[in-house]
Write a protein that holds these residues in place. Structure first.
Motif, short mmCIF file in Angstrom:
data_model
loop_
_atom_site.label_atom_id
_atom_site.label_comp_id
_atom_site.label_asym_id
_atom_site.label_seq_id
_atom_site.Cartn_x
_atom_site.Cartn_y
_atom_site.Cartn_z
N ALA A 5 -15.55 -76.43 21.54
CA ALA A 5 -14.95 -76.99 22.75
C ALA A 5 -13.46 -76.66 22.82
O ALA A 5 -12.93 -76.31 23.90
CB ALA A 5 -15.16 -78.50 22.80
N ILE A 6 -12.77 -76.74 21.68
CA ILE A 6 -11.35 -76.38 21.64
C ILE A 6 -11.18 -74.90 21.95
O ILE A 6 -10.30 -74.50 22.73
CB ILE A 6 -10.75 -76.73 20.27
N GLY A 7 -12.02 -74.06 21.34
CA GLY A 7 -11.90 -72.61 21.54
C GLY A 7 -12.16 -72.19 22.97
O GLY A 7 -11.41 -71.37 23.52
N ASP A 16 -9.90 -68.85 23.92
CA ASP A 16 -9.94 -67.97 22.75
C ASP A 16 -11.36 -67.67 22.27
O ASP A 16 -11.56 -66.81 21.41
CB ASP A 16 -9.16 -68.58 21.59
N LEU A 17 -12.34 -68.40 22.80
CA LEU A 17 -13.72 -68.23 22.36
C LEU A 17 -14.61 -68.08 23.58
O LEU A 17 -14.55 -68.89 24.51
CB LEU A 17 -14.16 -69.45 21.53
N ASP A 18 -15.43 -67.04 23.57
CA ASP A 18 -16.34 -66.79 24.67
C ASP A 18 -17.39 -67.91 24.75
O ASP A 18 -17.87 -68.39 23.73
CB ASP A 18 -17.03 -65.43 24.46
N GLY A 68 -10.73 -65.72 18.26
CA GLY A 68 -11.99 -66.41 18.04
C GLY A 68 -12.44 -66.44 16.60
O GLY A 68 -13.28 -67.26 16.22
N ALA A 69 -11.90 -65.55 15.76
CA ALA A 69 -12.30 -65.49 14.35
C ALA A 69 -12.04 -66.81 13.64
O ALA A 69 -12.85 -67.26 12.81
CB ALA A 69 -11.57 -64.35 13.65
N VAL A 70 -10.91 -67.45 13.92
CA VAL A 70 -10.56 -68.70 13.26
C VAL A 70 -11.54 -69.79 13.66
O VAL A 70 -11.99 -70.60 12.82
CB VAL A 70 -9.12 -69.12 13.60
N PHE A 71 -11.91 -69.85 14.94
CA PHE A 71 -12.85 -70.86 15.41
C PHE A 71 -14.22 -70.67 14.76
O PHE A 71 -14.84 -71.64 14.32
CB PHE A 71 -12.98 -70.79 16.94
N ILE A 72 -14.67 -69.44 14.70
CA ILE A 72 -15.97 -69.15 14.07
C ILE A 72 -15.91 -69.51 12.58
O ILE A 72 -16.83 -70.13 12.04
CB ILE A 72 -16.35 -67.68 14.26
#
Length: 369
Positions: free
Chosen positions: A317-319, A324-326, A81-85
């Motif tokens: 939306a992708i995450g 990979d993203l809560d 999730g770090a990359v998405f954030i």
């Protein structure tokens, strides 16, 4: 108005009144509205004005924002999730800022040119990052696909800029005030063609929409000023009058309000992410603004730069879809984007105008300088 559309979508959505719910058709229209928003952003950028130092400073600011965003993302979510954030915190909603800057009479000013450069970097470079790191492919494979797309669009841009477009301009002029509307049909063709190409090669569709806007601007560059202005007015009417509102209303409808408010820890992330948009995106942009900028101009520039939402919606939306993203973290990020749209431009305008002068609107009834 964009904020009203967002709030309206939340109110009529399933978490409040329940009058409207997501559907495949509404999602398709909303995606088209989002693509139109990025098309208008690409179409508005005058690279002859922003190229050189403004664009170089804006790109450097984005790299600094990415480093800060990834560091913050790793602290909050050390996993994928770090990359998405990190990518979400580097975006700037140029398409949404355009009508605000224009209505305030700032679009052609020094601060407006700076924000255009920052917005160009803050929309284009996150799309590149999404295509490279969030596509599900290896970075090398993604880079090769992206290179192929760049070659195709680069050829189209080169052909549009070096070709003799007088015949095209004559057809546009002949149908501009008739039912033919060749210019508008050409816009829709370019938009659908490059969005379709992006989808076929599995890149983010917004990359194609942004490129289509750039190509259309180049195609119209030699047309009479009056014709170009008429086309811009029509595009604004179609985009900001119909298609773009569909995206913002649908964003409000699909906003996961329950996931945001059901957990106090998740709700606490809302002001944190809002502040982080200022820290990660606003401060680097303010510090790297034009060297002759006043403190007031730098503050306004940073607030405009930290205004984000469309790419945050796309990234989250992708995450969430990839697991990979809560969903709560995604809702907090989108909520921060909503707050940035609501607060930052208003504060920036107040700072820039010193709270004493009324904004001067750039009318669509006369050609722009």
């Amino acid at each position: 108005m964009l904020v009203f559309e967002l709030v309206f979508g939340i109110v009529i959505g399933p978490d409040v009144l329940g009058w409207a719910r997501p559907s495949d058709m509404f999602e398709l229209l909303a995606d088209f509205g989002l693509a139109m928003l990025f098309f208008l952003a690409g179409h508005e950028i005058d690279f002859a004005t922003v190229r050189g130092r403004p664009l170089a400073r804006a790109s450097l600011g984005w790299v600094v924002s990415l480093a800060i965003g990834l560091a913050v993302g790793w602290l909050l979510d050390p996993d994928a999730g770090a990359v998405f954030i990190g990518i979400a915190l580097t975006s700037t909603a140029l398409g949404a800022l355009l009508p605000i800057l224009r209505d305030a009479g700032l679009l052609r000013s020094k601060i407006g040119v700076g924000v255009l450069a920052i917005g160009a970097a803050g929309e284009f470079l996150p799309l590149i990052a999404i295509s490279l790191f969030l596509s599900g492919r290896s970075p090398l494979h993604a880079a090769l696909v992206l290179l192929g797309f760049a070659v195709i669009t680069g050829f189209a841009i080169r052909r549009a800029s070096r070709g003799d477009n007088r015949g095209l301009h004559e057809v546009i002029a002949a149908t501009l005030h008739t039912s033919g509307q060749f210019a508008i049909r050409l816009v829709l063709f370019l938009l659908l063609a490059l969005v379709g190409l992006s989808v076929v090669v599995d890149l983010d569709m917004l990359l194609g929409a942004f490129a289509a806007g750039i190509i259309m601007r180049i195609l119209l560059s030699g047309a009479p000023e009056a014709d170009r202005h008429t086309i811009e007015v029509k595009l604004d009417a179609i985009g900001f009058g119909l298609l773009v509102p569909l995206f913002f209303v649908y964003t409000g409808i699909t906003f996961d309000l329950e996931a945001l408010v059901s957990d106090p820890a998740t709700l606490a992330l809302l002001p944190v992410f809002t502040l982080l948009l200022l820290v990660a995106r606003g401060i680097p942009s303010a510090l790297l603004a034009d060297p002759g900028s006043s403190l007031r101009d730098r503050t306004a520039t940073g607030l405009f730069a930290a205004t984000a939402l469309p790419i945050i919606v796309a990234v989250t939306a992708i995450g969430v879809g990839a697991g990979d993203l809560d969903s709560g973290t995604a809702a907090a990020l989108v909520g921060a984007g909503l707050l940035s749209m609501l607060l930052f431009p208003l504060i920036a305008l107040s700072v820039e105008r010193g709270g004493s002068r009324r904004p001067r609107q750039e009318s669509n009834l006369r050609p722009r300088d």
